[in-house]
Write a protein that holds these residues in place. Structure first.
Motif, short mmCIF file in Angstrom:
data_model
loop_
_atom_site.label_atom_id
_atom_site.label_comp_id
_atom_site.label_asym_id
_atom_site.label_seq_id
_atom_site.Cartn_x
_atom_site.Cartn_y
_atom_site.Cartn_z
N PRO A 83 0.85 -1.19 0.00
CA PRO A 83 0.00 0.00 0.00
C PRO A 83 0.89 1.25 0.00
O PRO A 83 2.11 1.13 0.08
CB PRO A 83 -0.77 -0.10 1.31
N GLY A 84 0.29 2.45 -0.09
CA GLY A 84 1.06 3.69 -0.11
C GLY A 84 1.85 3.88 1.18
O GLY A 84 1.47 3.37 2.23
N PRO A 85 2.96 4.63 1.16
CA PRO A 85 3.82 4.78 2.33
C PRO A 85 3.15 5.52 3.48
O PRO A 85 3.50 5.31 4.63
CB PRO A 85 5.02 5.59 1.80
N GLY A 86 2.18 6.39 3.20
CA GLY A 86 1.53 7.13 4.28
C GLY A 86 0.61 6.28 5.13
O GLY A 86 0.15 6.71 6.20
N LEU A 87 0.35 5.06 4.71
CA LEU A 87 -0.65 4.27 5.42
C LEU A 87 -0.16 3.76 6.77
O LEU A 87 -0.93 3.67 7.73
CB LEU A 87 -1.10 3.10 4.54
N ARG A 88 1.13 3.44 6.84
CA ARG A 88 1.65 2.88 8.10
C ARG A 88 1.43 3.82 9.28
O ARG A 88 0.81 3.42 10.27
CB ARG A 88 3.12 2.51 7.93
N PRO A 89 1.90 5.09 9.22
CA PRO A 89 1.67 5.99 10.36
C PRO A 89 0.18 6.26 10.59
O PRO A 89 -0.27 6.38 11.73
CB PRO A 89 2.41 7.27 9.98
N LYS A 90 -0.57 6.29 9.49
CA LYS A 90 -2.01 6.55 9.61
C LYS A 90 -2.69 5.47 10.45
O LYS A 90 -3.48 5.74 11.34
CB LYS A 90 -2.62 6.53 8.21
N ILE A 91 -2.34 4.21 10.16
CA ILE A 91 -2.97 3.10 10.87
C ILE A 91 -2.52 3.08 12.33
O ILE A 91 -3.33 2.88 13.24
CB ILE A 91 -2.63 1.76 10.18
N ILE A 92 -1.22 3.34 12.57
CA ILE A 92 -0.73 3.34 13.95
C ILE A 92 -1.47 4.41 14.76
O ILE A 92 -1.85 4.19 15.91
CB ILE A 92 0.80 3.59 13.97
N ASN A 93 -1.72 5.55 14.10
CA ASN A 93 -2.48 6.62 14.72
C ASN A 93 -3.93 6.23 15.01
O ASN A 93 -4.46 6.51 16.08
CB ASN A 93 -2.50 7.81 13.77
N SER A 94 -4.56 5.59 14.00
CA SER A 94 -5.97 5.18 14.15
C SER A 94 -6.16 4.26 15.32
O SER A 94 -7.15 4.34 16.03
CB SER A 94 -6.47 4.42 12.92
N VAL A 95 -5.22 3.33 15.49
CA VAL A 95 -5.36 2.37 16.58
C VAL A 95 -5.19 3.09 17.91
O VAL A 95 -5.90 2.80 18.87
CB VAL A 95 -4.33 1.23 16.44
N GLY A 96 -4.23 4.05 17.94
CA GLY A 96 -4.13 4.94 19.09
C GLY A 96 -3.65 4.33 20.39
O GLY A 96 -4.13 4.68 21.46
N PHE A 97 -2.66 3.39 20.33
CA PHE A 97 -2.06 2.94 21.59
C PHE A 97 -1.11 4.02 22.04
O PHE A 97 -0.13 4.29 21.37
CB PHE A 97 -1.25 1.65 21.36
N GLU A 98 -1.39 4.70 23.17
CA GLU A 98 -0.47 5.76 23.59
C GLU A 98 0.58 5.20 24.51
O GLU A 98 0.32 4.31 25.30
CB GLU A 98 -1.24 6.84 24.34
N SER A 99 1.80 5.83 24.46
CA SER A 99 2.82 5.43 25.42
C SER A 99 2.57 6.21 26.70
O SER A 99 2.01 7.31 26.66
CB SER A 99 4.22 5.72 24.89
N LYS A 100 2.99 5.68 27.85
CA LYS A 100 2.75 6.36 29.14
C LYS A 100 3.40 7.73 29.18
O LYS A 100 2.84 8.68 29.68
CB LYS A 100 3.29 5.50 30.29
N GLU A 101 4.63 7.85 28.65
CA GLU A 101 5.36 9.13 28.71
C GLU A 101 4.56 10.24 28.05
O GLU A 101 4.45 11.33 28.58
CB GLU A 101 6.72 9.03 28.01
N SER A 102 3.96 9.96 26.86
CA SER A 102 3.26 11.03 26.16
C SER A 102 2.08 11.54 26.97
O SER A 102 1.79 12.72 26.99
CB SER A 102 2.80 10.56 24.78
N LYS A 103 1.38 10.64 27.69
CA LYS A 103 0.23 11.07 28.51
C LYS A 103 0.68 12.02 29.62
O LYS A 103 0.10 13.07 29.81
CB LYS A 103 -0.43 9.84 29.15
N ASP A 104 1.72 11.65 30.36
CA ASP A 104 2.17 12.44 31.51
C ASP A 104 2.66 13.81 31.07
O ASP A 104 2.34 14.81 31.70
CB ASP A 104 3.31 11.72 32.24
#
Lengths: 187, 270
Positions: free
Chosen positions: B60-81
Motif C-alpha cells: 500500500p502507499g507509504p503514508g498508510l503505516r503511520p495513519k494506521i498506527i495513529n488510528s489504533v491509538g495505543f499511547e505510550s505512558k510518557e506522552s500522557k504524563d
C-alpha cells in the motif's frame, strides 16, 4: 520454521492485547502487504482498499480477545477479517461490484491472479510457477481464497458439483505444495 | 470414520480458506478435536495458504503505516504524563506574581491538584489493565473448562471401549456406497449398552434415530440417540443380542420400529 512463526505470532498477539504501542508497527510490517494483496483483489480502488486495510487493523485489534489460536492461525484470522470487510464494502458499491465481477469472469478464462491490477512487481518465482500449475487449479484457489467467492458460487461459475469444488481444491493445493517445495518457496 | 478419505475430500482446504457454512465449520471443529491427524493437515494447509498470500502481496502507499498506527491509538505512558505537565505549566505561571503567602499556598494547591490528577491517571490506567486481565482470566478459565470436559468425555469413552467383556457391533447401511457408521458396545453381564456415532447425517426435523436389538426373534428397544453428540452415548440396558439395527423414528422414539427400512444394520455375530 513452523514453530518459530507460531511463537512469533503468539508474542505479537500478546503485545497487541496489552496495547503495547510498538505492536501495531510490528503487525503492519509483518502482514500489511499480504493482507493488502487480498483486499486489492476484491476492491479495485487504491484509496478505498487502503481505508479497508486500516479498518481491518482496527477491527482485528478491537477483537483480539476473541482470537482462538487452537482453530486457525493468526494470519488466517486477519485475512478473514480483511476479506469479509472487503466483500461487504464491494457489495455496497456499484462500480466496485462491477470491477469485481469483471475480474472474476476474466480469471475464469486465464487463471491469472494479477487480473485487474496494474502493478508489475510480480516476483520472478511466481512467473515460473504460473507455468507449472494447471489453469483449473489456479482458478479455484484464486476464487475461493483470494476473492472470497463462496463454495456454491464457485461451483456455479465453474459449472461443477460442490463435491468437485472440494476435491479439486484438495488436488490444487496438493499440486501447489509440490511445485512450491520443488522451487524451495517454503521459507 | 475413514480418516484418509475425509482428509482427501477437500474439506480441510475449504475450512482453511473459510469457505464452509457455519454448520459445516462446527462439524469440522468437532472432528478437529477428536482426530489429531486433521490438525496436522490443517496446519500444513494453512502454512501453504499463508505462503500463497505472501507471494501475492502488494504494497500500500507509504503514508498508510503511520495513519494506521495513529488510528489504533495505543499511547505510550510518557506522552500522557508530559501532556498533563505542560497544561499545568501553561495555566498557572501568573499565580507566582501575588503576595508570597497566597502565592505559596496557591502553589501548594497547584502541586497537590497536579499530584491527584497524576495519580488519578495512573489509577485509571491500572483499573483498565485490571479489568482487561480479569476478562482475559475469565476467557482462559472458559477455555480450560471446555478442554477439561472434552478430555473427561474422551477418558470415559476410552473406559467403555476397553471393556473386555463388552461385545462390539459395527452398524452400517445396507447400501455399502454410503459411509455412515456407528458402533454399539454391549456388556452382556452388566447389560450396559453404549453407542458411538462415527458418521451419521443429521435426521430430518422432528425425527430421531433409535437403536433396536434383536434377540431370539424378539425386538428390544435400546433407546434414542443423537447424531450430534461427539462422545459415546449411554443407551437402555440390553441383556445381549445377536444383531442390532437403527431406524429413523419421530422425535422421542417409538415403542416399536415404525418403518420397514433399517437405516443401519449390524452383521450377525453367530
Amino acid at each position: 520454521m513452523e514453530k518459530s512463526a507460531k511463537t512469533e505470532d503468539a508474542a505479537l498477539v500478546k503485545m497487541l492485547i496489552h496495547r503495547d504501542p510498538e505492536s501495531v508497527g510490528v503487525l503492519y510490517d509483518r502482514y500489511a502487504s499480504s493482507l493488502y494483496g487480498v483486499i486489492r483483489r476484491i476492491i479495485f480502488n487504491d484509496v478505498i482498499a487502503e481505508e479497508i486495510l486500516a479498518e481491518s487493523f482496527v477491527k482485528a485489534i478491537e477483537n483480539m480477545n476473541h482470537y482462538n489460536p487452537s482453530r486457525l492461525s493468526f494470519f488466517t484470522w486477519l485475512l478473514i477479517i480483511c476479506r469479509n470487510l472487503s466483500l461487504e464494502r464491494m457489495r455496497k458499491d456499484n462500480s466496485l461490484s462491477h470491477s469485481y465481477g469483471q475480474a472474476i469472469d476474466q480469471i475464469l478464462q486465464t487463471g491469472d491472479s494479477m487480473t485487474g491490477l496494474h502493478y508489475q512487481r510480480l516476483p520472478v518465482q511466481m512467473i515460473d510457477l504460473e507455468k507449472k500449475i494447471e489453469v483449473e487449479y489456479k482458478v479455484i484457489i484464486d476464487l475461493l481464497f483470494l476473492r472470497g467467492l463462496s463454495q456454491h458460487d464457485t461451483a456455479r461459475k465453474l459449472n461443477i458439483p460442490l463435491g468437485t469444488v472440494r476435491t479439486r481444491s484438495h488436488a490444487a493445493i496438493h499440486k501447489f505444495k509440490a511445485v512450491f517445495s520443488e522451487n524451495k518457496i517454503e521459507e | 470414520m475413514n480418516i484418509s478419505e475425509y482428509l482427501s475430500s477437500g474439506i480441510v482446504e475449504l475450512y482453511a480458506m473459510n469457505a464452509l457454512s457455519s454448520e459445516e465449520k462446527t462439524e469440522f471443529e468437532r472432528l478437529l478435536v477428536l482426530y489429531p491427524e486433521i490438525e496436522v493437515e490443517l496446519s500444513r494447509t494453512e502454512k501453504f495458504l499463508e505462503n500463497y498470500a505472501h507471494i501475492h502481496a502488494l504494497n500500500p502507499g507509504p503514508g498508510l503505516r503511520p495513519k494506521i498506527i495513529n488510528s489504533v491509538g495505543f499511547e505510550s505512558k510518557e506522552s500522557k504524563d508530559s501532556v498533563v505537565k505542560k497544561q499545568f505549566k501553561n495555566n498557572y505561571p501568573q499565580l507566582l506574581t501575588y503576595k508570597y503567602m497566597i502565592a505559596a499556598s496557591l502553589a501548594a494547591l497547584v502541586v497537590s491538584t497536579f499530584a491527584s490528577w497524576f495519580f488519578y491517571m495512573r489509577w485509571d490506567e491500572s483499573e483498565a489493565n485490571y479489568s482487561k486481565l480479569l476478562s482475559e482470566k475469565n476467557e482462559l478459565l472458559q477455555n480450560f473448562n471446555l478442554v477439561k470436559s472434552a478430555y473427561d468425555e474422551t477418558v470415559s469413552g476410552l473406559v467403555i471401549m476397553r471393556d473386555e467383556n463388552a461385545n462390539v457391533h459395527t452398524l452400517k447401511p445396507a447400501d455399502t456406497t454410503l459411509h455412515y457408521q456407528a458402533r454399539v458396545y454391549c456388556n452382556e453381564q452388566t447389560k450396559r449398552t453404549y453407542i458411538d456415532v462415527l458418521l451419521i447425517p443429521e435426521p430430518a426435523d422432528g425425527k430421531q434415530y433409535q437403536l433396536w436389538a434383536q434377540s431370539n426373534g424378539k425386538i428390544i428397544d435400546a433407546g434414542v440417540f443423537s447424531a450430534r453428540t461427539p462422545g459415546i452415548q449411554r443407551m437402555k440396558d440390553v441383556p445381549g443380542a445377536e444383531s442390532w439395527f437403527v431406524t429413523i423414528e419421530p422425535q422421542g422414539g417409538s415403542f416399536n420400529p415404525t418403518s420397514e427400512q433399517k437405516f443401519l444394520v449390524s452383521k450377525p455375530n453367530r
